[in-house]
Design an enzyme around this catalytic site. Structure first.
Site, PDB file in Angstrom:
ATOM      1  CD  GLU A 159      -2.881  -1.151   2.336  1.00 49.19           C
ATOM      2  OE1 GLU A 159      -3.936  -1.768   2.216  1.00 49.19           O
ATOM      3  OE2 GLU A 159      -2.544  -0.589   3.387  1.00 49.19           O
ATOM      4  CB  CYS A 212       2.933   7.151   3.460  1.00 44.11           C
ATOM      5  SG  CYS A 212       3.500   5.970   4.679  1.00 44.11           S
ATOM      6  CB  CYS A 245       7.776  -5.735   8.249  1.00 41.37           C
ATOM      7  SG  CYS A 245       9.224  -5.071   9.128  1.00 41.37           S
ATOM      8  CB  CYS A 304       6.823  -3.555  15.848  1.00 38.02           C
ATOM      9  SG  CYS A 304       8.491  -3.092  15.327  1.00 38.02           S
ATOM     10  CB  CYS A 354       3.460  -2.993  13.368  1.00 38.54           C
ATOM     11  SG  CYS A 354       3.570  -2.697  11.589  1.00 38.54           S
TER      12      CYS A 354
HETATM   13  N1  SAH Z   1       9.521   0.029   9.515  1.00 39.99           N
HETATM   14  C1  SAH Z   1       9.653   1.421   9.677  1.00 39.99           C
HETATM   15  C2  SAH Z   1       8.698   2.224   8.820  1.00 39.99           C
HETATM   16  C3  SAH Z   1       7.310   1.721   8.655  1.00 39.99           C
HETATM   17  S1  SAH Z   1       6.266   1.799  10.064  1.00 39.99           S
HETATM   18  C4  SAH Z   1       9.491   1.797  11.143  1.00 39.99           C
HETATM   19  O1  SAH Z   1       9.089   0.945  11.933  1.00 39.99           O
HETATM   20  O2  SAH Z   1       9.814   2.938  11.475  1.00 39.99           O
HETATM   21  C5  SAH Z   1       5.865   3.537  10.164  1.00 39.99           C
HETATM   22  C6  SAH Z   1       5.453   4.000  11.541  1.00 39.99           C
HETATM   23  O3  SAH Z   1       4.150   3.521  11.904  1.00 39.99           O
HETATM   24  C7  SAH Z   1       6.406   3.535  12.627  1.00 39.99           C
HETATM   25  O4  SAH Z   1       6.718   4.563  13.528  1.00 39.99           O
HETATM   26  C8  SAH Z   1       5.567   2.479  13.290  1.00 39.99           C
HETATM   27  O5  SAH Z   1       6.024   2.233  14.587  1.00 39.99           O
HETATM   28  C9  SAH Z   1       4.195   3.072  13.240  1.00 39.99           C
HETATM   29  N2  SAH Z   1       3.127   2.115  13.502  1.00 39.99           N
HETATM   30  C10 SAH Z   1       3.126   0.793  13.253  1.00 39.99           C
HETATM   31  N3  SAH Z   1       1.956   0.242  13.641  1.00 39.99           N
HETATM   32  C11 SAH Z   1       1.187   1.229  14.135  1.00 39.99           C
HETATM   33  C12 SAH Z   1      -0.144   1.290  14.662  1.00 39.99           C
HETATM   34  N4  SAH Z   1      -0.917   0.212  14.724  1.00 39.99           N
HETATM   35  N5  SAH Z   1      -0.612   2.491  15.058  1.00 39.99           N
HETATM   36  C13 SAH Z   1       0.153   3.603  14.946  1.00 39.99           C
HETATM   37  N6  SAH Z   1       1.405   3.604  14.451  1.00 39.99           N
HETATM   38  C14 SAH Z   1       1.928   2.437  14.054  1.00 39.99           C
HETATM   39 FE1  SF4 Z   2       8.240  -3.519  10.530  1.00 42.00          FE
HETATM   40 FE2  SF4 Z   2       8.045  -2.716  13.076  1.00 42.00          FE
HETATM   41 FE3  SF4 Z   2       8.065  -0.889  11.091  1.00 42.00          FE
HETATM   42 FE4  SF4 Z   2       5.942  -2.539  11.429  1.00 42.00          FE
HETATM   43  S1  SF4 Z   2       6.660  -0.954  12.849  1.00 42.00           S
HETATM   44  S2  SF4 Z   2       6.915  -2.030   9.504  1.00 42.00           S
HETATM   45  S3  SF4 Z   2       6.959  -4.449  12.121  1.00 42.00           S
HETATM   46  S4  SF4 Z   2       9.732  -2.309  11.676  1.00 42.00           S
END
Ligand code: SAH
Ligand code: SF4
Length: 365
Positions: A91, A104, A111, A115, A118
């Site tokens: 996306e 974005c 991934c 996390c 996420c």
């Molecule tokens: N992998 C990279 C970039 C993609 S995620 C990273 O982790 O930084 C982009 C942002 O969205 C990150 O700060 C991530 O922690 C946040 N994010 C992920 N899941 C989320 C959620 N359910 N609600 C709000 N922010 C979220």
């Molecule tokens: Fe990957 Fe974590 Fe970023 Fe989600 S928040 S895209 S799991 S690194």
């Protein structure tokens, strides 16, 4: 084998043209046709000699990922779903604001970093996107969005904050970043292109040396105990190393601060004490904070912190002189908010081999 010219940055395209016995300025012309004019048809490249066009048609192609759905939210946010083959979709979200338009962009199908909060992480990992698939998201968005009334392109800022961890797909992300910055391609300023990372410390140093752009770091916790749980990569690169990497990055960065992203999870990481400990943790790193209200997705155990809690948390940081913004949740009606991006990913890492279907079904146009 047919070569996809969207896989090349300027240097790569010149090298390819040299192999064909063509001069570098020809490569530059084609680069401009592809990225400035959004052209994918060699025959439309009218100032390129016919013989070269025929050669390119025989050996090369210009193929961005296909758009499989395109949805507009009530607040103007627009979400594109791209087919990247093999049952995988990623996306891309466009967020228009008064003074800019931010795209974005995703860098991986799924991934691997898992996390806790996420949705992308919960799907597992399939593969790295190619450079063509990464820059192709911008290519397609520019085509779909058209120009603004003042003639400027709709996309003025790009953030690698979609699905995936850009620094875990370093080479292809850097190729795409170079195209974003190149005056013969998208010509965006380094300050308007941001990489978001969960903290792959050694690769942060490589990015600083190869292609310094604005940096956002997903922090989410003020201490290793909690961060180990929320962002498992912390077990490999703990906070002390992460803070030092941020300082090193700032030596070359186009902006004089790092943005720390901090997802607000009710009762987990959102107390006054957490905020105070963040101040202590980041005392030697010039930074801003961006608080992201958690965006729920089916099956997630977390809740979003209540608004007054987020305000109080922000206040503690701001009273200490740290610029703190709270991200407006945009595009919720089309599941385009941060961390809700799911697409559809066939997870190669799970033993069953069955496709893991994300929260969205792939819709055909
Ligand atoms: N992998 C990279 C970039 C993609 S995620 C990273 O982790 O930084 C982009 C942002 O969205 C990150 O700060 C991530 O922690 C946040 N994010 C992920 N899941 C989320 C959620 N359910 N609600 C709000 N922010 C979220
Ligand atoms: Fe990957 Fe974590 Fe970023 Fe989600 S928040 S895209 S799991 S690194």
């Amino acid at each position: 084998m047919t070569v996809n010219l969207l896989d090349f940055d300027a240097a790569g395209l010149s090298a390819y043209f040299a192999e064909l016995g063509e001069k570098p300025f020809r490569a530059r012309q084609v680069l401009r046709w592809m990225h400035r004019s959004g052209q994918s048809d060699f025959d439309a490249m009218t100032d390129i000699a016919r013989s070269l066009r025929e050669k390119l048609k025989a050996e090369a192609e210009i193929v961005p990922p296909a758009v499989v759905s395109d949805k507009l939210s009530d607040d103007g946010t627009r979400k594109f779903l791209f087919d990247v083959g093999g049952g995988n979709a990623v996306e891309t979200v466009f967020i228009p604001e008064d003074d800019r338009g931010t795209l974005c962009v995703s860098t991986q199908a799924g991934c691997a970093l898992d996390c806790a909060f996420c949705s992308t992480g919960k799907q597992g990992f399939n593969r790295n996107l190619t450079a063509a698939e990464i820059i192709g998201q911008l290519w397609q968005a520019n085509r779909a969005l058209g120009a603004r009334p003042d003639g400027e392109r709709a996309v003025s800022n790009v953030v690698l904050m979609g699905m995936g961890e850009p620094l875990a797909n370093f080479d292809n992300s850097v190729t795409a970043l170079r195209l974003m910055l190149d005056d013969n391609a998208y010509g965006l300023s380094r300050r308007r292109v941001t990489v978001s990372t969960s903290g792959l410390v050694p690769v942060m140093d490589r990015l600083r040396d190869a292609c310094p752009v604005a940096l956002a770091v997903s922090l989410h916790a003020p201490d290793d105990g909690l961060r180990d749980e929320l962002v498992p990569i912390n077990r490999k690169y703990p906070l002390r190393e992460l803070m030092a990497a941020c300082q090193r990055y700032l030596e070359q960065a186009p902006r004089d601060f790092v943005t720390f992203e901090y997802v607000m999870l009710d009762g987990v990481n959102d107390s006054d004490e957490h905020a105070r400990r963040l101040l202590h943790l980041t005392r030697d790193v010039p930074c801003k904070f961006n608080l992201i209200p958690f965006n729920p997705f089916p099956g997630s155990p977390f809740r979003r912190s209540p608004s007054p809690r987020i305000r109080r948390f922000a206040e503690i940081l701001m009273n200490a002189g740290i610029v703190t913004t709270t991200r407006k949740t945009r595009g919720e009606d089309i599941d385009a908010a941060c961390g809700q991006l799911a697409g559809q990913v066939r997870d190669k890492t799970r033993r069953s081999g069955r496709p893991v279907i994300g929260i969205h079904e792939v819709r055909s146009q």
